[in-house]
Write an enzyme that holds these catalytic residues in place. Structure first.
Site: not given
Length: 151
Positions: A44, A49, A92-93, A134-135, A138
């Protein structure tokens, strides 16, 4: 060229993202976000991000198992979240090599706009539900680090 994934503590990761007003203007960004997500081996990726404080994310929860199932959610909203919770280790990226155990509702129902501008609605469980939450965090400036003190 490609997009760079913003790393914590970049302030854009803490911004409350603004609604997307023109879906057509996001099409190139969406394609670039998928490219960046797959290249980083994520499942994701939210617009903040990649430095864009808008309410948009992409995800593909199955591609690592060999079947791609890309989903684009623009201006997503929760319709419901289950009382039953699940606990998963999330990465998380934007926060390299720092997974956190996070407890979230096991099932969510969401309404969103897809990349064609169509209104969508769906229910998701398990890993997909966790990924969506999670997304969506963000988009509200919330990071997995905020869950570190959960019991």
């Amino acid at each position: 060229m490609g997009l760079s994934i913003v790393q914590h503590p970049d302030p854009v990761l803490r911004q409350l993202c603004q609604p997307v007003l023109d879906v057509a203007q996001t099409r190139n960004l969406i394609a670039d976000m998928f490219d960046a997500m797959y290249a980083a081996t994520g499942r994701g990726l939210a617009a903040p991000q990649v430095g864009q404080a808008i309410r948009l994310f992409v995800m593909d929860c199955t591609w690592k198992e060999g079947t791609r199932s890309p989903v684009v959610m623009i201006n997503p909203e929760y319709l419901s979240r289950s009382a039953k919770l699940q606990r998963n280790e999330e990465g998380c990226l934007s926060i390299a090599d720092h997974p956190v155990w996070v407890e979230r509702p096991e099932r969510v129902e969401v309404m969103w706009i897809d990349e064609t501008g169509a209104q969508k609605r769906g229910a998701f469980e398990g890993f997909e539900a966790a990924c969506i939450q999670h997304e969506m965090d963000h988009l509200d400036g919330v990071l997995i680090l905020d869950y570190e003190d959960q019991p």
